[in-house]
Motif scaffolding. Structure first.
Motif, PDB file in Angstrom:
ATOM      1  N   ALA A 166     -11.603 -49.756   6.063  1.00  0.00           N
ATOM      2  CA  ALA A 166     -11.029 -48.427   5.861  1.00  0.00           C
ATOM      3  C   ALA A 166     -11.420 -47.882   4.495  1.00  0.00           C
ATOM      4  O   ALA A 166     -11.552 -48.627   3.519  1.00  0.00           O
ATOM      5  N   GLY A 167     -11.597 -46.564   4.419  1.00  0.00           N
ATOM      6  CA  GLY A 167     -11.808 -45.919   3.130  1.00  0.00           C
ATOM      7  C   GLY A 167     -10.475 -45.736   2.407  1.00  0.00           C
ATOM      8  O   GLY A 167      -9.405 -45.736   3.022  1.00  0.00           O
ATOM      9  N   HIS A 168     -10.533 -45.569   1.104  1.00  0.00           N
ATOM     10  CA  HIS A 168      -9.316 -45.498   0.292  1.00  0.00           C
ATOM     11  C   HIS A 168      -9.217 -44.145  -0.386  1.00  0.00           C
ATOM     12  O   HIS A 168     -10.221 -43.444  -0.577  1.00  0.00           O
ATOM     13  N   ARG A 169      -8.009 -43.774  -0.730  1.00  0.00           N
ATOM     14  CA  ARG A 169      -7.757 -42.545  -1.480  1.00  0.00           C
ATOM     15  C   ARG A 169      -7.532 -42.922  -2.940  1.00  0.00           C
ATOM     16  O   ARG A 169      -6.532 -43.557  -3.271  1.00  0.00           O
ATOM     17  N   ILE A 170      -8.470 -42.542  -3.774  1.00  0.00           N
ATOM     18  CA  ILE A 170      -8.451 -42.893  -5.197  1.00  0.00           C
ATOM     19  C   ILE A 170      -8.407 -41.609  -6.000  1.00  0.00           C
ATOM     20  O   ILE A 170      -9.124 -40.648  -5.706  1.00  0.00           O
ATOM     21  N   ARG A 171      -7.551 -41.599  -7.020  1.00  0.00           N
ATOM     22  CA  ARG A 171      -7.422 -40.411  -7.861  1.00  0.00           C
ATOM     23  C   ARG A 171      -8.754 -40.104  -8.546  1.00  0.00           C
ATOM     24  O   ARG A 171      -9.470 -40.999  -8.993  1.00  0.00           O
ATOM     25  N   GLU A 172      -9.052 -38.817  -8.623  1.00  0.00           N
ATOM     26  CA  GLU A 172     -10.302 -38.384  -9.244  1.00  0.00           C
ATOM     27  C   GLU A 172     -10.391 -38.838 -10.684  1.00  0.00           C
ATOM     28  O   GLU A 172     -11.481 -39.144 -11.192  1.00  0.00           O
ATOM     29  N   SER A 173      -9.240 -38.910 -11.368  1.00  0.00           N
ATOM     30  CA  SER A 173      -9.232 -39.308 -12.781  1.00  0.00           C
ATOM     31  C   SER A 173      -9.636 -40.760 -12.977  1.00  0.00           C
ATOM     32  O   SER A 173     -10.023 -41.161 -14.084  1.00  0.00           O
TER      33      SER A 173
ATOM     34  N   ASP B 246      -9.406 -50.199 -13.319  1.00  0.00           N
ATOM     35  CA  ASP B 246      -8.828 -49.065 -12.587  1.00  0.00           C
ATOM     36  C   ASP B 246      -8.679 -49.389 -11.102  1.00  0.00           C
ATOM     37  O   ASP B 246      -7.717 -48.964 -10.454  1.00  0.00           O
ATOM     38  N   LEU B 247      -9.636 -50.138 -10.545  1.00  0.00           N
ATOM     39  CA  LEU B 247      -9.559 -50.511  -9.139  1.00  0.00           C
ATOM     40  C   LEU B 247      -8.376 -51.427  -8.864  1.00  0.00           C
ATOM     41  O   LEU B 247      -7.838 -51.444  -7.750  1.00  0.00           O
ATOM     42  N   ALA B 248      -7.928 -52.163  -9.891  1.00  0.00           N
ATOM     43  CA  ALA B 248      -6.791 -53.068  -9.713  1.00  0.00           C
ATOM     44  C   ALA B 248      -5.508 -52.319  -9.366  1.00  0.00           C
ATOM     45  O   ALA B 248      -4.553 -52.913  -8.854  1.00  0.00           O
ATOM     46  N   GLN B 249      -5.459 -51.013  -9.631  1.00  0.00           N
ATOM     47  CA  GLN B 249      -4.270 -50.222  -9.286  1.00  0.00           C
ATOM     48  C   GLN B 249      -4.172 -49.982  -7.781  1.00  0.00           C
ATOM     49  O   GLN B 249      -3.133 -49.501  -7.306  1.00  0.00           O
ATOM     50  N   TYR B 250      -5.235 -50.309  -7.047  1.00  0.00           N
ATOM     51  CA  TYR B 250      -5.263 -50.075  -5.614  1.00  0.00           C
ATOM     52  C   TYR B 250      -5.415 -51.423  -4.908  1.00  0.00           C
ATOM     53  O   TYR B 250      -6.526 -51.847  -4.555  1.00  0.00           O
ATOM     54  N   PRO B 251      -4.284 -52.136  -4.706  1.00  0.00           N
ATOM     55  CA  PRO B 251      -4.375 -53.510  -4.166  1.00  0.00           C
ATOM     56  C   PRO B 251      -4.935 -53.577  -2.754  1.00  0.00           C
ATOM     57  O   PRO B 251      -5.417 -54.631  -2.334  1.00  0.00           O
ATOM     58  N   GLN B 252      -4.875 -52.481  -1.992  1.00  0.00           N
ATOM     59  CA  GLN B 252      -5.375 -52.509  -0.619  1.00  0.00           C
ATOM     60  C   GLN B 252      -6.886 -52.328  -0.535  1.00  0.00           C
ATOM     61  O   GLN B 252      -7.463 -52.485   0.543  1.00  0.00           O
ATOM     62  N   SER B 253      -7.500 -51.994  -1.650  1.00  0.00           N
ATOM     63  CA  SER B 253      -8.933 -51.693  -1.620  1.00  0.00           C
ATOM     64  C   SER B 253      -9.752 -52.968  -1.419  1.00  0.00           C
ATOM     65  O   SER B 253      -9.375 -54.055  -1.862  1.00  0.00           O
ATOM     66  N   VAL B 254     -10.869 -52.828  -0.737  1.00  0.00           N
ATOM     67  CA  VAL B 254     -11.807 -53.931  -0.536  1.00  0.00           C
ATOM     68  C   VAL B 254     -13.187 -53.453  -0.940  1.00  0.00           C
ATOM     69  O   VAL B 254     -13.481 -52.253  -0.927  1.00  0.00           O
TER      70      VAL B 254
END
Length: 727
Positions: A534-541, A571-579
């Motif tokens: 799945a793609g993730h929603r990451i803040r532009e900042s 910064d990616l660590a803030q999104y634990p669901q990301s792969v």
């Protein structure tokens, strides 16, 4: 500018050019063209037998005002193109439109004085109902609330409606006209109105309604969600009909429907607030005829059951009373041999079953397993003007299937049909339902409800049953063998350096006895042969220019080069669901077609709506003998380049659905069943094609750079070009 004195013409009878446009329902350029082409100066003194456009009688040079009656008389000479003749054979003119608009302008103006659009509509329809039922002579037979509404109605509204009745010739036409003003009156009634094209289609599929009496064992029409009566009045005239029942829970709409029926001289229609009341209707008739008291004389079922409920914007997939509940209620109310027509949101048909079935999935499977669905018609996009973000389908239901139709459902993609035939799509869809097929294969086709084989495309397999997701065919009028040979010849001529490699590319027709079977991507996912990322929603900042590569819509469409956007690990660590992706993963963007790309290195982060597909066996294959379960090349069922190109094939591109953004469901794409040898050969050819493409691109870039440098040198006066002798 010469004008008549404004005192000679009332302010209410003066119209501007903009008002002429609105009242005659034409564009502003049309009005300007009329005024220019039919000016007195152009026609000359004699006028050539043609009446000049009226002169202004007021206003200014920048905003002239015209006498409304002069304009109407001039427009009376201009018939509306392609308009249907009236009953008396006369052809409608722009003058008719203009007068109707002028007449209604005063009624619309009263809305702001009354402060409520609903109050104005109730007052107007009450006046129409009194006129339609002859209330002045027989008030004792009318409902008390109607007499009360007429008594409390604003006198100006009553006068306007009486003028409207006199002008249009009947209370029924006046009532329909007032309801047609709901949008201009800023009433919420318009948000639930069934679109005219859908009402016309449902009326045609319902067939003639020849019901003249009611009671046990008599045919009946039931509208489970009547609103203000759009579907009822779309049926072949209900005037004087009996055995027609309307269910409407909203008190305001129930009242307006009753008044509209009175205006149409129709009192033989029962109106209920809940469907349960259908079981005990008309108890007085039972007493009068001395029927069996143990058998209530209700109208529990009918030959025709209609419903176009006002679905809320929020989805109700997990609600036991979700949208498909209307379809189940319609089936329950159908007589054997009857037909139900129910409008539902398309998502109710496209959501996959999943491991834990939702109430929506259970209701859909119940409809299919009971053999209650005759056809699924995917309606054109934006069919509901006030539900712009929603897409709808029409379920054609049956009380009992004919023997030859049992176990099958006809899927019809009316959205594709409408794009091909335009406004005639309703008549075309009716013909498709009668014939059971369309000349264009991807527009309609029968599908079995239950699986007839291990890989049969059955509707009870838990996947989407939306026509756009199920109907797929080869490209029409295209011989792939000839087209591929033509492409090879063109490439060899255009790129002589590739001629030897292209010449060695063997292409042959597949033998007719070795037909290729197809399996949906959803099947491969369930079997573990593929994994969906799945793609993730990451803040532009959080996106910058250092860290892991980010792949989003812009990169897939070529708007941004790969590697421009990145995200740091912290910064990616803030999104634990990301792969992160691996080498050999396939990126997919399924908006407005299918766009694919193979990840050659891995370590990328996907931004929604981009998704990814991973071939687990390919990772084991790359690991070689050190893998836990080594995969030999001859056992590798699919490879990345082959997967990417097969997913982007035309048969998958055409599966898009959606009202605002056309998307293709990844699970509903299909892949051909190829042998590992065929996959390996296809992968090798596609890999070499990619390498050759990169080499050609470098050559083209070098030629472009040479052209730029030559032009720059000549422009600056530093270069003098000349061709060598003999060349």
């Amino acid at each position: 500018m010469t004008t008549r004195a404004q005192e000679q013409t009332g302010e209410s009878s003066l119209v501007s050019l903009g008002e002429i446009k609105e009242l005659a329902e034409v564009g502003r350029p049309t009005v300007s063209n009329w005024r220019r082409r039919f000016a007195k100066e152009v026609l000359g003194t004699g006028g050539n037998g043609r009446m000049p456009f009226p002169d202004p009688v007021g206003g200014s040079d920048s905003k002239p005002l015209f006498d409304a009656e002069d304009v109407a008389s001039w427009l009376d000479l201009r018939p509306i193109p392609d308009a249907e003749p009236e009953e008396d054979g006369t052809v409608p003119t722009y003058g008719d439109r203009f007068r109707r608009g002028l007449r209604l302008r005063g009624l619309v103006a009263l809305r702001h004085e009354l402060g409520s659009a609903d109050r104005l509509i109730v007052d107007a329809l009450a006046a129409c109902a009194m006129a339609g039922e002859g209330g002045d002579w027989y008030p004792e037979y009318l409902p008390e609330h109607l007499l009360e509404d007429v008594e409390n109605a604003d006198p100006r509204v009553v006068r306007a409606v009486r003028d409207l009745i006199e002008e249009l010739g009947s209370p029924a036409a006046a009532a329909d006209t007032v309801l047609g003003l709901a949008e201009r009156l800023e009433s919420d009634l318009t948000t639930d109105t069934t679109p005219l094209a859908v009402a016309r289609l449902i009326s045609t599929l319902a067939g003639p309604v020849g019901v003249l009496s009611s009671g046990p064992d008599h045919p009946t029409v039931i509208n489970l969600c009547a609103g203000t009566g759009e579907l009822l009045f779309a049926l072949d005239s209900i005037k004087g009909r009996g055995g027609i029942v309307a269910v409407e829970p909203d008190p305001l709409r129930r009242k307006l429907l009753l008044y509209r029926l009175f205006a149409h001289h129709c009192t033989a229609v029962d109106i209920c607030s809940q469907a349960e009341e259908l079981d005990t209707l008309r108890p007085w008739e039972q007493r009068e005829l001395d029927l069996d008291p143990d058998r209530p004389w209700g109208i529990p079922s009918g030959d025709i059951v209609l419903a176009d409920p006002p679905y809320a914007a929020g989805e109700r997939e997990f609600d036991e009373g979700g949208p498909l509940g209307w379809a189940l209620e319609a089936v329950r109310r159908l007589n054997p041999g009857g037909r139900g027509l129910v409008v539902v949101p398309s998502w109710t048909l496209s959501r996959p079953r999943g491991t834990t079935p939702t109430p929506n999935a259970r209701m859909r499977e119940e409809l299919l397993s009971r053999d209650a669905v005759e056809a699924v018609i995917q309606l054109p996009r934006r069919i509901h003007p006030f539900r712009t973000g929603a897409e709808h389908a029409l379920l054609v239901l049956r009380g009992e299937a004919a023997p030859e139709q049992r176990g099958e459902v006809l899927l019809v993609d009316a959205d594709r049909i409408a794009r091909r035939v335009g406004g005639a799509w309703t008549a075309y869809v009716t013909e498709v339902l009668d014939a059971g097929r369309s000349p264009v294969d991807e527009e309609a086709g029968y599908f079995p409800v239950s699986a007839a084989g291990p890989r049969a495309d059955a509707l009870l397999d838990g996947r989407s049953v939306l026509p756009a997701h199920r109907l797929a065919s080869k490209e029409q009028d295209l011989d792939h063998f000839s087209a591929t040979l033509d492409a090879r010849r063109e490439a060899a001529v255009a790129l002589p350096g590739l001629k030897e490699w292209i010449g060695n590319l063997g292409i042959a027709r597949r033998p007719e006895d070795s037909a290729v079977t197809h399996r949906k991507v959803g099947e491969h996912l369930r079997a573990g042969q593929l994994r969906l990322l799945a793609g993730h929603r990451i803040r532009e900042s959080d996106i910058g220019d250092a860290g892991l590569m980010v792949i989003g819509r812009e990169e897939m469409l070529g708007a941004l080069p790969l590697g421009r956007r990145r995200i740091a690990l912290e910064d990616l660590a803030q999104y634990p669901q990301s792969v992160t992706t691996e080498r050999g993963d396939v990126f997919l963007l399924t908006e407005h077609g299918v766009h694919t790309r193979v990840d050659d290195a891995g370590g990328c982060v996907l931004l929604a709506p981009v998704q990814g597909l991973r071939i687990p066996a390919y990772r084991e294959y790359l690991a070689g003998p050190d893998a836990k379960r080594p995969v030999a090349p001859e056992n590798l069922w699919m490879r990345p380049q082959a997967l990417a190109q097969l997913l982007a094939a035309p048969r998958n591109q055409q599966r898009g659905s959606g009202s605002l953004v056309r998307r293709v469901s990844v699970r509903d794409m299909d892949l051909p069943g190829l042998t590992p040898e065929e996959v390996a050969e296809l992968e090798a050819i596609l890999t070499e094609t990619g390498r050759q493409r990169a080499e050609v691109r470098r050559q083209l870039e070098a030629l472009d750079n040479l052209a730029r440098r030559l032009a720059a040198g000549v422009a600056d006066g530093d270069l003098a070009l000349r061709r060598r002798p003999g060349t």
